[in-house]
Design a protein around this motif. Structure first.
Motif, PDB file in Angstrom:
ATOM      1  N   MET A   1      47.155  35.395  39.619  1.00  0.00           N
ATOM      2  CA  MET A   1      46.493  35.723  38.382  1.00  0.00           C
ATOM      3  C   MET A   1      45.401  36.764  38.664  1.00  0.00           C
ATOM      4  SD  MET A   1      44.768  33.215  35.601  1.00  0.00           S
ATOM      5  CE  MET A   1      43.136  32.904  36.196  1.00  0.00           C
ATOM      6  N   ALA A   2      45.289  37.748  37.815  1.00  0.00           N
ATOM      7  CA  ALA A   2      44.282  38.795  37.982  1.00  0.00           C
ATOM      8  C   ALA A   2      42.902  38.269  37.630  1.00  0.00           C
ATOM      9  CB  ALA A   2      44.628  39.985  37.102  1.00  0.00           C
ATOM     10  N   GLU A   3      41.892  38.723  38.400  1.00  0.00           N
ATOM     11  CA  GLU A   3      40.515  38.344  38.146  1.00  0.00           C
ATOM     12  C   GLU A   3      39.601  39.522  38.443  1.00  0.00           C
ATOM     13  OE1 GLU A   3      38.892  35.502  40.933  1.00  0.00           O
ATOM     14  OE2 GLU A   3      40.188  36.242  42.529  1.00  0.00           O
ATOM     15  N   ILE A   4      38.461  39.545  37.755  1.00  0.00           N
ATOM     16  CA  ILE A   4      37.463  40.573  38.017  1.00  0.00           C
ATOM     17  C   ILE A   4      36.613  40.080  39.189  1.00  0.00           C
ATOM     18  CG2 ILE A   4      35.463  41.820  37.124  1.00  0.00           C
ATOM     19  CD1 ILE A   4      36.733  41.482  34.309  1.00  0.00           C
ATOM     20  N   CYS A 110      34.877  47.774  36.656  1.00  0.00           N
ATOM     21  CA  CYS A 110      35.346  46.447  37.042  1.00  0.00           C
ATOM     22  C   CYS A 110      36.450  46.589  38.078  1.00  0.00           C
ATOM     23  CB  CYS A 110      35.902  45.682  35.837  1.00  0.00           C
ATOM     24  SG  CYS A 110      34.653  45.151  34.660  1.00  0.00           S
ATOM     25  N   TRP A 111      36.353  45.811  39.119  1.00  0.00           N
ATOM     26  CA  TRP A 111      37.443  45.727  40.089  1.00  0.00           C
ATOM     27  C   TRP A 111      38.296  44.532  39.696  1.00  0.00           C
ATOM     28  CZ3 TRP A 111      35.346  46.458  45.769  1.00  0.00           C
ATOM     29  CH2 TRP A 111      34.818  47.736  45.895  1.00  0.00           C
ATOM     30  N   VAL A 112      39.541  44.802  39.313  1.00  0.00           N
ATOM     31  CA  VAL A 112      40.476  43.762  38.905  1.00  0.00           C
ATOM     32  C   VAL A 112      41.433  43.513  40.068  1.00  0.00           C
ATOM     33  CG1 VAL A 112      42.206  43.055  37.218  1.00  0.00           C
ATOM     34  CG2 VAL A 112      40.289  44.506  36.503  1.00  0.00           C
ATOM     35  N   ARG A 113      41.358  42.304  40.636  1.00  0.00           N
ATOM     36  CA  ARG A 113      42.194  41.960  41.795  1.00  0.00           C
ATOM     37  C   ARG A 113      43.308  41.010  41.378  1.00  0.00           C
ATOM     38  NH1 ARG A 113      39.206  38.983  46.292  1.00  0.00           N
ATOM     39  NH2 ARG A 113      39.455  37.285  44.832  1.00  0.00           N
ATOM     40  N   GLY A 114      44.499  41.272  41.913  1.00  0.00           N
ATOM     41  CA  GLY A 114      45.642  40.415  41.677  1.00  0.00           C
ATOM     42  C   GLY A 114      46.901  41.102  42.148  1.00  0.00           C
ATOM     43  N   PRO A 115      48.050  40.468  41.930  1.00  0.00           N
ATOM     44  CA  PRO A 115      49.311  41.128  42.223  1.00  0.00           C
ATOM     45  C   PRO A 115      49.435  42.377  41.335  1.00  0.00           C
ATOM     46  CG  PRO A 115      49.649  38.785  41.794  1.00  0.00           C
ATOM     47  CD  PRO A 115      48.240  39.104  41.418  1.00  0.00           C
ATOM     48  N   GLU A 116      50.064  43.413  41.824  1.00  0.00           N
ATOM     49  CA  GLU A 116      50.146  44.663  41.048  1.00  0.00           C
ATOM     50  C   GLU A 116      50.692  44.425  39.645  1.00  0.00           C
ATOM     51  OE1 GLU A 116      52.029  49.154  41.249  1.00  0.00           O
ATOM     52  OE2 GLU A 116      51.927  47.975  43.075  1.00  0.00           O
ATOM     53  N   PHE A 147      38.394  55.299  28.327  1.00  0.00           N
ATOM     54  CA  PHE A 147      38.331  54.361  29.439  1.00  0.00           C
ATOM     55  C   PHE A 147      39.487  54.703  30.355  1.00  0.00           C
ATOM     56  CE2 PHE A 147      40.039  52.632  25.545  1.00  0.00           C
ATOM     57  CZ  PHE A 147      41.295  52.153  25.893  1.00  0.00           C
ATOM     58  N   PHE A 148      39.427  54.193  31.591  1.00  0.00           N
ATOM     59  CA  PHE A 148      40.479  54.611  32.512  1.00  0.00           C
ATOM     60  C   PHE A 148      40.734  53.625  33.640  1.00  0.00           C
ATOM     61  CE2 PHE A 148      36.537  56.821  33.641  1.00  0.00           C
ATOM     62  CZ  PHE A 148      36.404  56.615  35.016  1.00  0.00           C
ATOM     63  N   GLU A 149      41.962  53.757  34.160  1.00  0.00           N
ATOM     64  CA  GLU A 149      42.382  53.076  35.385  1.00  0.00           C
ATOM     65  C   GLU A 149      42.078  54.056  36.518  1.00  0.00           C
ATOM     66  OE1 GLU A 149      46.438  51.334  33.276  1.00  0.00           O
ATOM     67  OE2 GLU A 149      46.382  53.316  34.208  1.00  0.00           O
ATOM     68  N   ARG A 150      41.403  53.575  37.552  1.00  0.00           N
ATOM     69  CA  ARG A 150      41.096  54.428  38.705  1.00  0.00           C
ATOM     70  C   ARG A 150      41.829  53.847  39.906  1.00  0.00           C
ATOM     71  NH1 ARG A 150      34.878  55.460  39.739  1.00  0.00           N
ATOM     72  NH2 ARG A 150      34.919  53.284  40.385  1.00  0.00           N
ATOM     73  N   TYR A 151      42.795  54.607  40.400  1.00  0.00           N
ATOM     74  CA  TYR A 151      43.640  54.165  41.504  1.00  0.00           C
ATOM     75  C   TYR A 151      43.018  54.612  42.822  1.00  0.00           C
ATOM     76  CZ  TYR A 151      46.916  53.313  37.755  1.00  0.00           C
ATOM     77  OH  TYR A 151      47.509  52.857  36.613  1.00  0.00           O
ATOM     78  N   GLN A 152      42.053  53.844  43.297  1.00  0.00           N
ATOM     79  CA  GLN A 152      41.303  54.200  44.497  1.00  0.00           C
ATOM     80  C   GLN A 152      42.002  53.658  45.741  1.00  0.00           C
ATOM     81  OE1 GLN A 152      38.776  56.260  44.897  1.00  0.00           O
ATOM     82  NE2 GLN A 152      38.984  55.884  47.061  1.00  0.00           N
ATOM     83  N   CYS A 153      42.237  54.535  46.686  1.00  0.00           N
ATOM     84  CA  CYS A 153      42.835  54.134  47.961  1.00  0.00           C
ATOM     85  C   CYS A 153      41.710  53.807  48.946  1.00  0.00           C
ATOM     86  CB  CYS A 153      43.675  55.271  48.531  1.00  0.00           C
ATOM     87  SG  CYS A 153      45.003  55.762  47.437  1.00  0.00           S
ATOM     88  N   PRO A 154      41.802  52.776  49.734  1.00  0.00           N
ATOM     89  CA  PRO A 154      42.964  51.900  49.893  1.00  0.00           C
ATOM     90  C   PRO A 154      42.948  50.649  49.010  1.00  0.00           C
ATOM     91  CG  PRO A 154      41.400  51.425  51.630  1.00  0.00           C
ATOM     92  CD  PRO A 154      40.794  52.527  50.777  1.00  0.00           C
ATOM     93  N   ARG A 155      41.927  50.500  48.125  1.00  0.00           N
ATOM     94  CA  ARG A 155      41.865  49.269  47.312  1.00  0.00           C
ATOM     95  C   ARG A 155      43.159  49.008  46.548  1.00  0.00           C
ATOM     96  NH1 ARG A 155      36.519  51.068  46.094  1.00  0.00           N
ATOM     97  NH2 ARG A 155      37.132  51.904  44.088  1.00  0.00           N
ATOM     98  N   PHE A 156      43.708  50.087  45.974  1.00  0.00           N
ATOM     99  CA  PHE A 156      44.896  49.907  45.151  1.00  0.00           C
ATOM    100  C   PHE A 156      46.181  49.935  45.981  1.00  0.00           C
ATOM    101  CE2 PHE A 156      48.387  51.368  42.446  1.00  0.00           C
ATOM    102  CZ  PHE A 156      48.341  50.390  41.458  1.00  0.00           C
ATOM    103  N   LEU A 167      42.568  47.194  41.181  1.00  0.00           N
ATOM    104  CA  LEU A 167      42.584  48.323  40.253  1.00  0.00           C
ATOM    105  C   LEU A 167      41.208  48.415  39.625  1.00  0.00           C
ATOM    106  CD1 LEU A 167      44.101  50.528  38.599  1.00  0.00           C
ATOM    107  CD2 LEU A 167      44.590  48.738  36.918  1.00  0.00           C
ATOM    108  N   ASP A 168      40.599  49.622  39.688  1.00  0.00           N
ATOM    109  CA  ASP A 168      39.323  49.841  39.002  1.00  0.00           C
ATOM    110  C   ASP A 168      39.626  50.125  37.535  1.00  0.00           C
ATOM    111  OD1 ASP A 168      38.668  50.033  41.720  1.00  0.00           O
ATOM    112  OD2 ASP A 168      37.439  51.830  41.465  1.00  0.00           O
ATOM    113  N   ILE A 169      38.944  49.452  36.637  1.00  0.00           N
ATOM    114  CA  ILE A 169      39.013  49.775  35.212  1.00  0.00           C
ATOM    115  C   ILE A 169      37.596  50.154  34.799  1.00  0.00           C
ATOM    116  CG2 ILE A 169      39.452  48.926  32.873  1.00  0.00           C
ATOM    117  CD1 ILE A 169      41.716  47.245  34.021  1.00  0.00           C
ATOM    118  N   CYS A 170      37.467  51.355  34.239  1.00  0.00           N
ATOM    119  CA  CYS A 170      36.150  51.925  33.937  1.00  0.00           C
ATOM    120  C   CYS A 170      36.026  52.237  32.454  1.00  0.00           C
ATOM    121  CB  CYS A 170      35.951  53.213  34.731  1.00  0.00           C
ATOM    122  SG  CYS A 170      36.198  53.029  36.515  1.00  0.00           S
TER     123      CYS A 170
END
Length: 174
Positions: A1-4, A110-116, A147-156, A167-170
């Motif tokens: 499950m995704a979480e911030i 927000c850093w949203v962590r979870g399965p892609e 607003f945007f999804e930021r695909y930052q490597c290597p986090r994403f 996934l960063d959501i800004c």
């Protein structure tokens, strides 16, 4: 499950977003993954990186070298989804691309962590978290929310030991 797992304010300078614009009619299977595939197949992100004129956007602000899924929403107007990158203000817009200029501003990140498969479409959840953290999501001068999804490597791109990515959501905030 995704979480911030992190929420914070980030100040950014004036930037030019350069990319290609899509709408709801361009969705495939509910999303824009196929359009991202075209970007990688055609080398369009490399074109954008070169159009920065040798300036490294990462040196301008932290995480500035990330690929971006930029969204614009305003009640009563068509939804916009842009794929591209933030470049230095005044950067060249290559042929076949469009640009949107943004003034210096604050982002709620927000850093949203979870399965892609579970980290997308969490913009509302992130806006609520930012509000709880004392940040107010704000529209532009025309009443539209960007607003945007930021695909930052290597986090994403590099999953942790449980297979989760971030996934960063800004949102633009005050």
């Amino acid at each position: 499950m995704a979480e911030i797992v992190r929420a914070y304010r980030q100040d950014v300078p004036a930037l030019r977003f350069v990319g290609k614009k899509y709408g709801d009619e361009d969705r495939e299977g509910g999303g824009f993954g196929a359009k991202w595939g075209l970007f990688f197949e055609n080398g369009w992100l490399g074109v954008l990186e070169r159009s920065a004129g040798g300036r490294n956007v990462k040196e301008i602000y932290e995480d500035g070298d990330a690929y971006i899924g930029l969204m614009r929403w305003k009640d009563g107007e068509p939804f916009q989804y842009w794929i591209g990158m933030f470049l230095p203000a005044g950067a060249e817009t290559p042929e076949g691309f469009a640009a949107v200029d943004f003034p210096a501003a604050s982002l709620g990140v927000c850093w949203v962590r979870g399965p892609e498969s579970e980290v997308f479409m969490k913009e509302e959840m992130c806006a609520e978290r930012l509000l709880a953290e004392g940040m107010e999501v704000v529209p532009d001068g025309e009443g539209a929310y960007w607003f945007f999804e930021r695909y930052q490597c290597p986090r994403f791109t590099t999953p942790d030991e449980q297979g989760n990515i971030i996934l960063d959501i800004c949102h633009y905030v005050k």
